[in-house]
Design an enzyme around this catalytic site. Structure first.
Site, PDB file in Angstrom:
ATOM      1  N   HIS A 165       0.988  -1.217   0.027  1.00  0.00           N
ATOM      2  CA  HIS A 165      -0.041   0.021   0.113  1.00  0.00           C
ATOM      3  C   HIS A 165       1.030   1.184  -0.181  1.00  0.00           C
ATOM      4  O   HIS A 165       1.961   0.954   0.407  1.00  0.00           O
ATOM      5  CB  HIS A 165      -0.939  -0.086   1.232  1.00  0.00           C
ATOM      6  CG  HIS A 165      -1.842   0.814   1.326  1.00  0.00           C
ATOM      7  ND1 HIS A 165      -1.690   2.174   1.750  1.00  0.00           N
ATOM      8  CD2 HIS A 165      -3.322   0.796   1.070  1.00  0.00           C
ATOM      9  CE1 HIS A 165      -2.887   3.147   1.507  1.00  0.00           C
ATOM     10  NE2 HIS A 165      -4.046   2.164   1.293  1.00  0.00           N
TER      11      HIS A 165
ATOM     12  N   ASP B 128       3.072  -4.564   7.992  1.00  0.00           N
ATOM     13  CA  ASP B 128       1.774  -3.922   7.955  1.00  0.00           C
ATOM     14  C   ASP B 128       0.632  -4.862   7.931  1.00  0.00           C
ATOM     15  O   ASP B 128       0.479  -5.598   6.939  1.00  0.00           O
ATOM     16  CB  ASP B 128       1.810  -3.046   6.463  1.00  0.00           C
ATOM     17  CG  ASP B 128       0.712  -2.678   6.051  1.00  0.00           C
ATOM     18  OD1 ASP B 128      -0.424  -2.468   6.765  1.00  0.00           O
ATOM     19  OD2 ASP B 128       0.353  -1.859   5.171  1.00  0.00           O
TER      20      ASP B 128
ATOM     21  N   GLN C 181      -4.457  -5.621   6.740  1.00  0.00           N
ATOM     22  CA  GLN C 181      -5.307  -6.374   6.098  1.00  0.00           C
ATOM     23  C   GLN C 181      -5.615  -7.946   6.830  1.00  0.00           C
ATOM     24  O   GLN C 181      -6.115  -8.639   6.450  1.00  0.00           O
ATOM     25  CB  GLN C 181      -5.089  -6.518   4.601  1.00  0.00           C
ATOM     26  CG  GLN C 181      -5.139  -5.307   3.670  1.00  0.00           C
ATOM     27  CD  GLN C 181      -6.587  -5.026   3.566  1.00  0.00           C
ATOM     28  OE1 GLN C 181      -7.671  -5.646   3.651  1.00  0.00           O
ATOM     29  NE2 GLN C 181      -6.889  -3.508   3.317  1.00  0.00           N
TER      30      GLN C 181
ATOM     31  N   LYS D 130     -10.856  -1.181   9.871  1.00  0.00           N
ATOM     32  CA  LYS D 130     -10.817  -2.377   8.872  1.00  0.00           C
ATOM     33  C   LYS D 130     -11.240  -3.645   9.803  1.00  0.00           C
ATOM     34  O   LYS D 130     -11.487  -4.673   9.206  1.00  0.00           O
ATOM     35  CB  LYS D 130      -9.600  -2.709   8.131  1.00  0.00           C
ATOM     36  CG  LYS D 130      -9.393  -1.449   7.375  1.00  0.00           C
ATOM     37  CD  LYS D 130      -7.999  -1.846   6.442  1.00  0.00           C
ATOM     38  CE  LYS D 130      -7.333  -0.463   5.910  1.00  0.00           C
ATOM     39  NZ  LYS D 130      -8.134  -0.068   4.651  1.00  0.00           N
TER      40      LYS D 130
ATOM     41  N   CYS E  92      -4.929   2.248  -3.965  1.00  0.00           N
ATOM     42  CA  CYS E  92      -3.449   2.870  -3.356  1.00  0.00           C
ATOM     43  C   CYS E  92      -2.265   1.807  -3.437  1.00  0.00           C
ATOM     44  O   CYS E  92      -1.242   1.742  -2.665  1.00  0.00           O
ATOM     45  CB  CYS E  92      -3.506   2.886  -1.835  1.00  0.00           C
ATOM     46  SG  CYS E  92      -4.780   4.305  -1.488  1.00  0.00           S
TER      47      CYS E  92
END
Length: 420
Positions: free
Chosen positions: A118, A207, A210, A233, A375
């Site tokens: 991202h 990261d 997700q 999220k 993104c």
């Protein structure tokens, strides 16, 4: 019993939008009533700033806020709640790391990331190396849309070959746990282990924006040094995120912002800063959002990540099968064929139809999908694509959603005079 239709009763969005087919949870998830009620409780019953007042309302707000820190610590299995820093989201957490770790880099030092990141985990590092003379090295993809450093033998276990991408000069390795475009689940534990064999001092950042909504996270097991994710999220409010870091590294880092609760003492001559985590929480934080985040975690833990992941895998498999059966060679589905290494994200193109047109026509059927580059422009460029349409699944989705998606896509093809 995991029943998506019953789960929908907990989400007011479906009450107010009974025809809603929400397939954009990778952008932001819907919110259960328990999270909404917790937000309202703060504003209705004990609105006060935290860590300042000594009256009962302020103490109540502070207690609720710090209780979330403890719950998040348990949620990701950190060694101490003091390692949990609240941010506005994943983007701010990654910018904080780039700013505070960047001062430790020297000319010729290497930062390693991947082409599937991202923008929030790519642009800050790209900007950083442009200022301090460090080098940005990019891990590309293989033909299966996995990282090119990863292969799988007969055992099914990942084998990592960095091909000299990570070296003894590599100071930072930062990568996504799950691609928000491909849905690829990266074997981050094995990648981190392999990197630290080459350079034991390399700082590793995950990261998990997700991943945290869908998979159990254990930072001790992963072996990373930092991990970041967003509340919105994973059924939580917008405006709140989490940065976890090893305390010994956090203590060496400079603050990202100044003022408010991160101050220990200020004189005319100098300022000293509070201990972690408060050193990195300048100003008034998103109090209500942090407090409500604990309710989102409780909701996910009630159903269990194993059940959630299995449900999403089933939907993803059915969606890919239905899309291929209906549209054949006209559709291109981006990402792994192996569902076991793929999250509930399906990005695709239909020949001759722009993804924005797809999304607009689907909206007529109350189907919400993302269209664009998500993104991840470097990733799309590497695939030779300007944009894709993306459907993403979560615990409140069901097979009926897939049927409506197919109906809407058939209408899109029909309107634009395409045959399948």
């Amino acid at each position: 019993m995991f029943n998506p239709k019953q789960i929908r009763d907990d989400f007011p969005m479906y009450y107010h939008n009974p025809d809603l087919v929400y397939l954009d949870s990778s952008a932001t998830s819907l919110k259960p009533i328990s999270v909404i009620n917790k937000l309202n409780d703060y504003y209705k019953k004990y609105t006060a700033n935290i860590h300042r007042g000594i009256y009962k309302l302020a103490e109540k707000a502070s207690e609720e806020y710090e209780e979330t820190r403890k719950i998040v610590s348990l949620f990701i299995n950190s060694k101490s709640p003091e390692e949990i820093i609240f941010t506005k989201g994943t983007t701010e957490a990654l910018n904080l790391l780039a700013s505070s770790l960047g001062v430790l880099l020297e000319e010729g030092d290497e930062i390693v990331t991947t082409v599937m990141e991202h923008h929030a985990n790519f642009v800050p590092w790209q900007q950083l190396v442009g200022k301090n003379g460090a080098v940005l090295k990019i891990i590309g993809l293989n033909d299966q849309h996995e990282l090119g450093i990863v292969s799988y033998g007969k055992s099914g276990k990942p084998v990592i070959d960095f091909q000299n991408i990570v070296t003894k000069y590599s100071k930072i390795l930062t990568l996504s746990y799950v691609s928000n475009t491909l849905g690829t689940i990266n074997p981050v534990k094995e990648i981190i282990t392999a990197a630290k064999k080459i350079n034991p001092d390399i700082i590793t950042i995950v990261d998990a924006a997700q991943a945290a909504p869908h998979h159990e996270i254990d930072v001790q097991d992963l072996g990373c040094d930092f991990l970041v994710f967003s509340g919105h999220k994973m059924l939580g409010p917008t405006g709140v995120g989490v940065l976890w870091g090893r305390k010994n590294i956090l203590e060496k880092m400079e603050p990202y912002q100044y003022g408010g609760d991160m101050i220990r003492e200020v004189t005319l001559e100098e300022t000293t800063f509070a201990d972690v985590p408060h050193k990195f929480e300048a100003g008034t934080p998103p109090i209500a959002e942090v407090i409500a985040l604990k309710e989102a975690i409780a909701y996910l833990q009630y159903y269990g990540f194993q059940a959630i992941a299995e449900h999403e895998r089933n939907l993803t498999e059915k969606a890919i099968s239905a899309l291929n059966d209906e549209f054949g060679e006209m559709i291109s589905i981006i990402g792994l064929h192996d569902i076991s290494r793929r999250a509930g994200i399906v990005s695709f193109t239909l020949n001759g139809i722009h993804p924005h047109d797809i999304a607009q026509i689907l909206d007529e059927y109350s189907v919400c999908v993302r269209a664009g580059h998500h993104c991840t422009m470097p990733l799309h460029d590497s695939l030779g694509l300007a944009a894709t349409a993306r459907a993403s699944f979560y615990l409140y989705n069901n097979e009926d959603d897939i049927d409506v998606l197919i109906t809407g896509l058939k209408k899109a093809v029909s309107l634009l005079k395409k045959t399948v």
